[in-house]
Scaffold this motif. Structure first.
Motif, mmCIF file in Angstrom:
data_model
loop_
_atom_site.group_PDB
_atom_site.id
_atom_site.type_symbol
_atom_site.label_atom_id
_atom_site.label_comp_id
_atom_site.label_asym_id
_atom_site.label_seq_id
_atom_site.Cartn_x
_atom_site.Cartn_y
_atom_site.Cartn_z
ATOM 1 N N TYR A 27 0.835 -1.317 -0.302
ATOM 2 C CA TYR A 27 0.048 -0.112 -0.059
ATOM 3 C C TYR A 27 0.888 1.229 0.099
ATOM 4 O O TYR A 27 1.912 1.201 0.870
ATOM 5 C CB TYR A 27 -1.010 0.066 1.138
ATOM 6 C CG TYR A 27 -1.572 1.232 1.348
ATOM 7 C CD1 TYR A 27 -2.681 1.620 0.311
ATOM 8 C CD2 TYR A 27 -1.502 2.163 2.205
ATOM 9 C CE1 TYR A 27 -3.464 2.745 0.480
ATOM 10 C CE2 TYR A 27 -1.908 3.265 2.358
ATOM 11 C CZ TYR A 27 -2.952 3.669 1.288
ATOM 12 O OH TYR A 27 -3.741 4.851 1.552
ATOM 13 N N SER A 28 0.656 2.157 -1.040
ATOM 14 C CA SER A 28 1.343 3.463 -0.791
ATOM 15 C C SER A 28 0.758 4.616 -0.320
ATOM 16 O O SER A 28 -0.439 4.971 -0.712
ATOM 17 C CB SER A 28 1.662 3.632 -2.380
ATOM 18 O OG SER A 28 1.962 5.013 -2.600
ATOM 19 N N VAL A 61 9.146 2.348 -1.641
ATOM 20 C CA VAL A 61 9.644 3.543 -0.585
ATOM 21 C C VAL A 61 9.451 4.768 -1.474
ATOM 22 O O VAL A 61 9.528 4.930 -2.749
ATOM 23 C CB VAL A 61 11.466 3.265 -0.559
ATOM 24 C CG1 VAL A 61 12.030 3.451 -1.934
ATOM 25 C CG2 VAL A 61 11.785 4.183 0.577
ATOM 26 N N GLY A 62 8.436 5.688 -0.698
ATOM 27 C CA GLY A 62 8.292 6.949 -1.282
ATOM 28 C C GLY A 62 7.192 6.576 -2.582
ATOM 29 O O GLY A 62 6.386 5.631 -2.646
ATOM 30 N N CYS A 80 13.905 -12.518 -1.998
ATOM 31 C CA CYS A 80 13.457 -11.282 -1.222
ATOM 32 C C CYS A 80 14.046 -9.962 -1.673
ATOM 33 O O CYS A 80 15.218 -9.786 -1.936
ATOM 34 C CB CYS A 80 13.615 -11.220 0.324
ATOM 35 S SG CYS A 80 13.031 -9.863 1.345
ATOM 36 N N VAL A 81 13.114 -8.895 -1.943
ATOM 37 C CA VAL A 81 13.760 -7.594 -2.103
ATOM 38 C C VAL A 81 13.055 -6.315 -1.194
ATOM 39 O O VAL A 81 11.974 -6.651 -0.699
ATOM 40 C CB VAL A 81 13.421 -7.062 -3.643
ATOM 41 C CG1 VAL A 81 11.963 -6.710 -3.882
ATOM 42 C CG2 VAL A 81 14.038 -5.662 -3.859
ATOM 43 N N ARG A 82 13.997 -5.549 -0.558
ATOM 44 C CA ARG A 82 13.529 -4.575 0.401
ATOM 45 C C ARG A 82 14.508 -3.271 0.082
ATOM 46 O O ARG A 82 15.528 -3.417 -0.239
ATOM 47 C CB ARG A 82 13.710 -5.032 1.816
ATOM 48 C CG ARG A 82 12.837 -6.124 2.355
ATOM 49 C CD ARG A 82 11.485 -5.576 2.233
ATOM 50 N NE ARG A 82 10.530 -6.932 2.682
ATOM 51 C CZ ARG A 82 9.709 -7.468 2.123
ATOM 52 N NH1 ARG A 82 9.773 -7.529 0.743
ATOM 53 N NH2 ARG A 82 9.205 -8.281 2.244
ATOM 54 N N GLY A 123 15.749 5.606 0.428
ATOM 55 C CA GLY A 123 15.144 5.542 -1.038
ATOM 56 C C GLY A 123 16.310 5.637 -2.049
ATOM 57 O O GLY A 123 15.896 5.817 -3.243
ATOM 58 N N THR A 124 17.519 5.282 -1.753
ATOM 59 C CA THR A 124 18.505 5.167 -2.618
ATOM 60 C C THR A 124 18.880 4.147 -3.473
ATOM 61 O O THR A 124 19.495 3.727 -4.451
ATOM 62 C CB THR A 124 19.801 5.637 -2.166
ATOM 63 O OG1 THR A 124 20.253 4.794 -0.862
ATOM 64 C CG2 THR A 124 19.700 7.231 -1.469
ATOM 65 N N GLY A 125 18.225 2.953 -2.818
ATOM 66 C CA GLY A 125 18.524 1.624 -3.612
ATOM 67 C C GLY A 125 17.747 0.462 -2.786
ATOM 68 O O GLY A 125 16.574 0.728 -2.101
#
Length: 332
Positions: free
Chosen positions: A104-105, A146-147, A184-186, A191-193
């Motif tokens: 959810y954004s 993120v953002g 997994c990705v997080r 917010g840089t990567g």
């Protein structure tokens, strides 16, 4: 450093594999999805099960909307919205295959779901209408927000980066720098990567900046391995969770261990004592004081007897997660 007990075990745990858990951004409420078809809400500090909703098939992911409502992604192909205060559950939308991920954004008010039907869908959280469908090169395995930025990791080691405000035109198409299947990705809190883990006991630290200087900062490292008699046993890395204050991060593997890493200084800060089963999911609370750990067999060795699924909530000491200052040699 190695040590620390497992933490307090939550009562009324799921009866089948835990697929994900997430702390609220507003309290110590913890949302948990599992293969027993349920989504559960706990007060992690008080150790109270506050409510549950059921799908027809296993629930593969969940995320909060606000402190007492959220969204779920299920093998029944549905994306649902539920409110624990009112007891209301609504169907937000449907995919053509099991739905693996949901996010959810808060920035855009959209729900984003990723499915094994090789699509990502965006939904209006208020009206439940489909905003768009975006084809993927393969089945979606993991997503992170993120953002305004969304990172989608699929089978075949594909990575797609989106700006939620311009979804029809992806920002980047990339390939994982790890040689084996993504688990997994997080995204980094700043917010840089993003951090990416694989089934082959490795984590890659990636950056969105595609300049030579930006890409020169990326690296990968080995973790969740055991060496005995000259032979390495390698374990999948199932979970990554970033600390909200210090930007350090925890990883959880099929070896039953949780490690805490200082990514900037490329060092392990802490390893907790071994948990009874594989680490299926991790989440830090909003202030970083608590770490929720899902100890749940992920069937990496097929069907076999295993420890019951459990959720542990640890109190986090600053020394376990705060980066240590670099030591500088005195000038000659």
């Amino acid at each position: 450093m190695i040590g620390g007990g497992p933490g307090r075990e939550l009562s009324s745990p799921p009866s089948d594999g835990i697929s994900n858990l997430r702390f609220s951004n507003h309290s110590d409420h913890l949302l948990v999805s599992s293969w027993d078809t349920k989504v559960r809400l706990y007060d992690a500090s008080a150790n109270i099960l506050k409510g549950e909703f059921a799908h027809r098939r296993p629930v593969l992911d969940c995320c909060f909307h606000d402190d007492s409502s959220g969204f779920s992604a299920s093998a029944d192909r549905n994306v649902c919205r539920f409110d624990f205060n009112t007891g209301r559950e609504d169907l937000l939308g449907t995919h053509e295959a099991p739905v693996r991920c949901v996010e959810y954004s808060h920035a855009t008010g959209q729900v984003v779901s990723g499915s094994w039907d090789k699509t990502v869908c965006a939904w209006d959280a208020r009206g439940g209408t489909r905003v768009g469908t975006y084809p993927q090169p393969e089945r979606v395995y993991s997503m992170s927000l993120v953002g305004h930025r969304l990172v989608v990791a699929t089978a075949g080691r594909h990575i797609t980066v989106y700006d939620l405000r311009h979804m029809p035109h992806p920002e980047q198409h990339r390939e994982s720098s790890l040689k084996y299947q993504t688990r997994c990705v997080r995204c980094y809190p700043n917010g840089t990567g993003y951090a990416l883990s694989s089934v082959e006991g490795r984590v890659a630290m990636e950056f969105f900046d595609m300049s030579d200087a930006g890409q020169a900062k990326k690296y990968a490292f080995k973790c969740h391995r055991k060496s005995e008699a000259g032979r390495d046993t390698v374990y999948p890395v199932n979970a990554i969770a970033f600390h909200p204050v210090y930007g350090t991060f925890a990883t959880g593997g099929c070896d039953g261990f949780v490690n805490v890493w200082d990514g900037n200084n490329k060092k392990r800060l802490y390893q907790y004592s071994k948990y009874p089963s594989s680490i299926a999911a991790l989440s830090f609370s909003r202030d970083g004081r608590l770490l929720a750990v899902a100890s749940s067999y992920t069937f990496e060795e097929g069907q076999k007897p295993h420890e019951p699924d459990a959720i542990y909530v640890r109190s986090v000491n600053e020394a376990e997660v705060k980066p240590k200052p670099k030591a500088y040699a005195p000038a000659p």
